[in-house]
Design a protein around this motif. Structure first.
Motif, short mmCIF file in Angstrom:
data_model
loop_
_atom_site.label_atom_id
_atom_site.label_comp_id
_atom_site.label_asym_id
_atom_site.label_seq_id
_atom_site.Cartn_x
_atom_site.Cartn_y
_atom_site.Cartn_z
N THR A 101 0.81 -1.23 0.00
CA THR A 101 0.00 0.00 0.00
C THR A 101 0.84 1.28 0.00
O THR A 101 0.30 2.37 0.06
CB THR A 101 -0.94 0.02 1.22
OG1 THR A 101 -0.18 -0.18 2.42
CG2 THR A 101 -2.01 -1.05 1.10
N SER A 102 2.15 1.14 -0.08
CA SER A 102 3.01 2.32 -0.13
C SER A 102 2.81 3.08 -1.44
O SER A 102 2.83 2.49 -2.52
CB SER A 102 4.47 1.91 0.00
OG SER A 102 5.34 2.92 -0.49
N LEU A 103 2.65 4.38 -1.36
CA LEU A 103 2.52 5.19 -2.56
C LEU A 103 3.83 5.20 -3.34
O LEU A 103 3.84 5.21 -4.57
CB LEU A 103 2.10 6.61 -2.19
CG LEU A 103 0.77 6.74 -1.45
CD1 LEU A 103 0.47 8.21 -1.15
CD2 LEU A 103 -0.37 6.11 -2.23
N GLY A 104 4.95 5.15 -2.61
CA GLY A 104 6.25 5.11 -3.27
C GLY A 104 6.45 3.82 -4.06
O GLY A 104 6.96 3.84 -5.19
N VAL A 105 6.05 2.69 -3.49
CA VAL A 105 6.16 1.41 -4.19
C VAL A 105 5.24 1.39 -5.41
O VAL A 105 5.58 0.85 -6.46
CB VAL A 105 5.84 0.24 -3.24
CG1 VAL A 105 5.61 -1.05 -4.02
CG2 VAL A 105 6.97 0.05 -2.25
N THR A 106 4.07 2.00 -5.26
CA THR A 106 3.13 2.07 -6.39
C THR A 106 3.77 2.80 -7.57
O THR A 106 3.67 2.35 -8.72
CB THR A 106 1.84 2.78 -5.96
OG1 THR A 106 1.24 2.07 -4.87
CG2 THR A 106 0.85 2.86 -7.11
N LEU A 107 4.42 3.91 -7.28
CA LEU A 107 5.11 4.64 -8.34
C LEU A 107 6.29 3.84 -8.88
O LEU A 107 6.53 3.82 -10.10
CB LEU A 107 5.59 5.99 -7.82
CG LEU A 107 6.29 6.90 -8.84
CD1 LEU A 107 5.38 7.19 -10.03
CD2 LEU A 107 6.73 8.19 -8.19
N LEU A 108 7.01 3.16 -7.99
CA LEU A 108 8.13 2.32 -8.43
C LEU A 108 7.66 1.26 -9.42
O LEU A 108 8.32 1.03 -10.44
CB LEU A 108 8.78 1.65 -7.22
CG LEU A 108 9.87 0.61 -7.51
CD1 LEU A 108 11.03 1.25 -8.26
CD2 LEU A 108 10.35 -0.05 -6.22
#
Length: 251
Positions: A101-108
């Protein structure tokens, strides 16, 4: 203001999400863990957030269906039959399922998909992840999410191209495969690197989680976004406007 119910409320993520809710204008409808009154919770909230276990998924989906409310599923270690069950319920409910659910991982994941699409199969892809010693599944849900992104960028399915647990005399690397390596130890919240290795050059795309609260905040944002959505299966990329959702009916 939304009323949010937590399934798996006594786990690490459940407690972190409760703290995140307390820091916002939203209301915590309550939480349940194993043996709790899930039906009552589902009837009293606007959205459910599930960080329990794969074994609990059928009952959780059924409770959400009976109450007619959306649910965010952050449980990892799901099987093919679990995903099929989610697809079935997505015909009637707005469901957001994600391995992270991390927004950073989603962008990654979006960057990985783009890189894999543009560089082609002659660039080798390896995914390395590390988590705390108590994590029970490997590769992590996030590593698989990144692997799926890489496979999608190449236009192939992940399962037949994934390779993990290399040991012994394995022979040379197969062109087009996507490798996974899982490390466990200490109290690491989550570290993931996607290595794209070409001839005489290498690209590494990484994300380091410093505290579990980032996942809680992302889950809360996903839960907020899910309220009022049409039935369908969604991902965190939809929350950031990076993907096309799979709504299956009117809102």
């Amino acid at each position: 203001m939304a009323s949010i119910g937590i399934i798996g409320s006594e786990g690490r993520m459940g407690r972190a999400i409760a703290e995140a809710v307390a820091a916002t204008r939203h209301d915590l409808a309550g939480g349940v863990d194993r043996g709790g009154d899930l039906g009552t919770l589902a009837a009293s909230c606007d959205v459910l957030v599930d960080f329990s276990s794969p074994a609990a998924l059928p009952a959780n989906l059924e409770a959400a269906s009976r109450a007619g409310i959306p649910m965010l599923i952050g449980t990892t270690g799901l099987s093919a039959s679990d995903h099929a069950l989610i697809e079935d319920h997505a015909a009637r409910l707005a469901l957001l399922q994600t391995g992270n659910t991390s927004l950073g991982v989603t962008l990654l994941a979006s960057l990985v998909r783009e890189a894999a699409a543009r560089l082609g199969p002659e660039w080798d892809i390896e995914i390395v992840e590390m988590h705390h010693r108590r994590k029970v599944d490997a590769p992590s849900g996030t590593a698989l999410l990144l692997g799926e992104a890489a496979a999608a960028g190449r236009g192939v399915a992940l399962a037949p191209n994934a390779r993990s647990g290399r040991d012994g005399h394995t022979g040379q690397r197969e062109t087009g495969t996507i490798g996974f390596a899982a490390l466990r130890g200490g109290t690491v919240a989550g570290e993931h690197s996607v290595i794209l290795a070409g001839e005489q050059e290498r690209i590494t795309l990484s994300h380091h989680a410093e505290d579990r609260s980032i996942f809680a905040r992302g889950a809360l944002r996903g839960a907020e976004w899910l309220i009022g959505r049409a039935p369908g299966r969604y991902g965190m990329e939809d929350v950031l406007g990076l993907g096309s959702h799979t709504a299956t009916g009117p809102a």
